[in-house]
Scaffold this active site. Structure first.
Site, short mmCIF file in Angstrom:
data_model
loop_
_atom_site.label_atom_id
_atom_site.label_comp_id
_atom_site.label_asym_id
_atom_site.label_seq_id
_atom_site.Cartn_x
_atom_site.Cartn_y
_atom_site.Cartn_z
N GLU A 158 0.85 -1.20 0.00
CA GLU A 158 0.00 0.00 0.00
C GLU A 158 0.88 1.25 0.00
OE1 GLU A 158 -3.52 -0.07 2.49
OE2 GLU A 158 -3.07 1.98 3.13
N GLY A 165 -14.33 5.91 4.51
CA GLY A 165 -13.53 7.09 4.84
C GLY A 165 -13.83 7.53 6.26
N ASP A 166 -12.86 8.21 6.85
CA ASP A 166 -13.05 8.68 8.22
C ASP A 166 -13.87 9.96 8.23
OD1 ASP A 166 -11.76 6.68 9.73
OD2 ASP A 166 -9.85 7.40 8.95
N TYR A 171 -11.61 -4.93 10.61
CA TYR A 171 -11.03 -4.38 11.83
C TYR A 171 -10.95 -5.45 12.92
CZ TYR A 171 -11.98 -0.34 9.09
OH TYR A 171 -11.98 0.54 8.04
N HIS A 179 -13.94 -1.72 14.76
CA HIS A 179 -13.90 -0.36 14.25
C HIS A 179 -14.27 0.58 15.40
CE1 HIS A 179 -15.20 3.28 12.11
NE2 HIS A 179 -14.35 2.89 11.17
N LYS A 230 -21.10 -6.05 3.21
CA LYS A 230 -20.18 -5.63 2.14
C LYS A 230 -19.96 -6.79 1.16
CE LYS A 230 -17.04 -3.51 5.13
NZ LYS A 230 -15.93 -2.58 5.53
N ARG A 238 8.02 3.62 1.60
CA ARG A 238 9.44 3.26 1.76
C ARG A 238 9.61 1.79 1.43
NH1 ARG A 238 12.80 7.65 2.67
NH2 ARG A 238 11.41 9.26 3.47
P1 FAD Z 1 -17.84 0.73 6.70
O1 FAD Z 1 -17.46 -0.66 6.34
O2 FAD Z 1 -18.86 1.39 5.90
O3 FAD Z 1 -18.19 0.84 8.18
C1 FAD Z 1 -17.30 1.07 9.26
C2 FAD Z 1 -18.10 0.92 10.55
O4 FAD Z 1 -19.19 1.82 10.55
C3 FAD Z 1 -18.72 -0.43 10.73
O5 FAD Z 1 -17.84 -1.38 11.24
C4 FAD Z 1 -19.88 -0.11 11.62
O6 FAD Z 1 -19.44 0.00 12.91
C5 FAD Z 1 -20.33 1.19 11.08
N1 FAD Z 1 -21.38 0.95 10.05
C6 FAD Z 1 -21.24 0.83 8.73
N2 FAD Z 1 -22.40 0.58 8.10
C7 FAD Z 1 -23.33 0.57 9.07
C8 FAD Z 1 -24.74 0.39 9.08
N3 FAD Z 1 -25.44 0.16 7.95
N4 FAD Z 1 -25.36 0.46 10.26
C9 FAD Z 1 -24.68 0.70 11.39
N5 FAD Z 1 -23.35 0.87 11.45
C10 FAD Z 1 -22.68 0.82 10.31
N6 FAD Z 1 -9.45 5.80 4.80
C11 FAD Z 1 -9.25 6.76 3.86
O7 FAD Z 1 -9.73 7.89 4.03
N7 FAD Z 1 -8.55 6.51 2.72
C12 FAD Z 1 -8.00 5.30 2.46
O8 FAD Z 1 -7.37 5.11 1.40
C13 FAD Z 1 -8.17 4.26 3.43
N8 FAD Z 1 -7.66 3.03 3.25
C14 FAD Z 1 -7.90 2.03 4.17
C15 FAD Z 1 -7.42 0.75 3.91
C16 FAD Z 1 -7.69 -0.29 4.80
C17 FAD Z 1 -7.16 -1.67 4.50
C18 FAD Z 1 -8.43 -0.04 5.98
C19 FAD Z 1 -8.71 -1.14 6.96
C20 FAD Z 1 -8.90 1.23 6.26
C21 FAD Z 1 -8.64 2.29 5.35
N9 FAD Z 1 -9.15 3.58 5.56
C22 FAD Z 1 -8.93 4.56 4.62
C23 FAD Z 1 -9.85 3.93 6.81
C24 FAD Z 1 -11.39 3.83 6.66
O9 FAD Z 1 -11.88 4.77 5.76
C25 FAD Z 1 -11.98 4.07 8.05
O10 FAD Z 1 -11.66 3.02 8.92
C26 FAD Z 1 -13.48 4.39 8.10
O11 FAD Z 1 -13.77 4.91 9.38
C27 FAD Z 1 -14.38 3.17 7.90
O12 FAD Z 1 -14.33 2.75 6.61
P2 FAD Z 1 -15.00 1.34 6.18
O13 FAD Z 1 -14.85 1.24 4.75
O14 FAD Z 1 -14.47 0.25 7.02
O15 FAD Z 1 -16.48 1.65 6.57
#
Ligand code: FAD
Length: 306
Positions: free
Chosen positions: A30, A121-122, A161, A165, A181, A288
């Protein structure tokens, strides 16, 4: 250290290295999109150094809210145009209108990209902040994954996670989200970084018991900047074990020893996971190459002609 496990028994990784199948990655790397010409040069040195290891794919991160949209796209496109590597573009949906996200997805398909890491995304305030979906946007990675498949038949990977998460009420809830998903079309789960291997294994077992069969690839973060890691881990709610803190104690001014330890810790983590049957690893390279390259050599990977 359990190095001999790799040195003596690396046939699985080597044999798989002949297969280009994205769904059976051996290692993947990555990167983040560079901000300056100097950072770009560093990134490309890293890409060139790691390319002969024939990774299953290399991924490029994407800023939440689309802040790196152009840079991510440019980097992914250059990887496609100038290397033999299979790029996977990260894509987030937080803070973006559906039509803008759809346009990015369509652009990637047109450019020849076939793999996307779909993420929510966060929140705008950073990890752990309050999240509110945009009314005209995709609310979650589940919705994003479904949208990607509506537009084109990409291979979609998603985040998982092992230590929950930060916004999730429970691991079971996270697993339900993962299943949603997968129902939307996700084919691989890539894990958040972790150092508590037992937590990862417990998570993996729960995921399997819940009926999830897709590959769950451990995300490996070699730690050279321990102070930075502590901050990042606190935000992600990933545990930093006492043994790790103890290992890096008193080394703030000793970058070289920290690097050596980072390699040893990552190798040991991978070796233990290999012993548990895992042989796919996703490395957070931080752009790196040298450390990750050395770790991969210990894992049994060797260079292929590019
Ligand atoms: P989701 O899978 O949509 O959900 C995360 C959490 O939200 C769930 O576990 C749950 O607790 C809650 N949730 C989701 N849907 C529901 C629902 N329908 N009802 C109730 N609760 C729900 N961030 C970036 O900005 N850019 C990146 O390039 C990036 N790369 C990443 C790569 C990896 C391998 C990982 C693990 C994370 C990365 N992230 C990145 C961080 C990620 O965007 C954050 O962790 C974000 O907060 C959650 O994204 P997600 O896709 O897991 O979200």
């Amino acid at each position: 250290m359990t190095l001999p496990m790799f040195i003596g028994d690396n046939r699985g990784l080597i044999a798989r290295a002949a297969s280009p199948a994205i769904l059976a990655p051996r290692v993947s790397f990555e990167f983040f999109p560079p901000k300056t010409p100097e950072m770009e040069a560093t990134l490309w040195q890293a890409i060139r150094r790691l390319e002969p290891l024939n990774p299953a794919f290399v991924s490029v991160t994407y800023g939440a809210g689309g802040g790196t949209r152009e840079r991510t796209h440019r980097t992914v496109k250059r990887i496609l145009d100038e290397t033999s590597l299979q790029p996977a573009a990260h894509l987030t949906c937080v803070g973006a209108a559906r039509q803008d996200v759809d346009a990015v997805i369509a652009d990637y398909w047109t450019a020849g990209v076939r793999n996307i890491v779909a993420l929510r995304g966060d929140p705008p305030g950073g990890v752990g902040g309050a999240y509110a979906p945009r009314a005209d946007g995709y609310a979650s990675a589940t919705e994003l994954t479904a949208a990607i498949h509506r537009i084109a038949p990409f291979e979609v990977m998603v985040g998982v996670y092992p230590e929950k998460h930060p916004e999730s009420p429970s691991l079971d809830h996270d697993i339900d989200v993962l299943k949603a998903k997968i129902d939307a079309g996700a084919k691989v789960g890539i894990s958040q970084f972790f150092f508590d291997i037992d937590a990862f294994l417990r998570f993996h077992e729960r995921v399997r018991k819940a009926g999830v069969t897709i590959p769950i690839v451990p995300g490996i973060m070699p730690v050279t900047n321990f102070k930075g890691l502590v901050k990042m881990a606190a935000a992600c709610e990933a545990a930093v074990p006492a043994w790790l803190a103890h290992l890096f104690e008193g080394l703030d001014d000793d970058a070289e020893t920290r690097r050596l330890l980072a390699g040893a810790v990552a190798v040991e983590l991978c070796a233990k996971l290999k012993g548990e049957g895992f042989d796919n690893f996703h490395f957070y390279t931080l752009n790196r190459a040298d450390l990750v390259y050395a770790i991969c050599l210990v894992l049994g990977l060797r260079e292929f002609a590019v």
